[in-house]
Design a protein around this motif. Structure first.
Motif: not given
Length: 213
Positions: A37-41, A192-195
């Protein structure tokens, strides 16, 4: 007997040491999936899209140094692995040597996160880029590096790794003589990059939890 990491292939590790590839290792599943659940800012999303677009145009023409400086390092920096206040830092091009069975594995590791501030003492997470020389097995090299790291830590805990082959990122966990490799995450694809960034941030959380034990 001493053998450099670059001389190891997955086949040789299987026949000479007994290393085996497994499926459904809980250590890899926990890292990649459980409670992800770690968000991408927002500012990170903007930067990632700029880097992704640039890589999508040019990654096939980059050499190893350009791939590292123009793409890999930027992505790793988003996870902010340097934690000197916890006696933990990232290190680049540092020598590793570890004894396993009757062998000594040694070589310079591309990049790692390890216990230590000015020099790596106990590796936790190791990244290796694809070696552009086709006679070498990059995944075999990484696994040999991880075996050396496992011998150094000697705490019966998993060693984690990442293998980057141009636009593809593979995540690996090693525990004793068993390992599992993730699917390929395509770094030139937005999702995929955000993952990839989330997986790296999750690894940082896992390292912090490991230090605090």
């Amino acid at each position: 007997m001493k053998k450099s990491f670059k001389h190891w292939t997955r086949d040789r590790l299987y026949w000479e040491i007994g290393l085996t590839q497994n499926a459904n290792m809980i250590e890899l599943s926990y890292w990649l999936h459980k409670e992800m659940t770690i968000p991408t800012l927002e500012n990170e999303t903007i930067l990632l899209e700029l880097w992704r677009e640039n890589a999508n145009c040019w990654i096939d023409s980059w050499n190893e140094v350009e791939l590292q400086s123009k793409f890999i390092t930027k992505i790793l920096d988003l996870a902010a692995f340097d934690l000197p206040e916890m006696n933990c830092n990232s290190f680049c091009k540092r020598f590793i040597i570890g004894s396993f069975q009757h062998l000594k594995f040694y070589e310079v590791a591309d990049w790692m996160v390890a216990k230590g501030v000015t020099k790596p003492l106990q590796p936790y997470f190791i990244l290796r880029r694809y070696n552009f020389n086709p006679k070498y097995d990059g995944r075999g090299e990484l696994l040999a590096t991880m075996l050396a790291a496992q011998a150094i830590t000697n705490d019966n805990l998993p060693i984690y790794g990442c293998f980057v082959h141009e636009r593809m990122w593979f995540f690996i966990v090693l525990k004793n003589l068993k390992y599992e490799i993730s699917r390929a995450y395509i770094a030139t694809q937005s999702d995929d990059l955000q993952e990839i960034v989330k997986i790296l941030k999750k690894q940082k959380e896992m390292i912090i939890a490991r230090i605090k034990k």
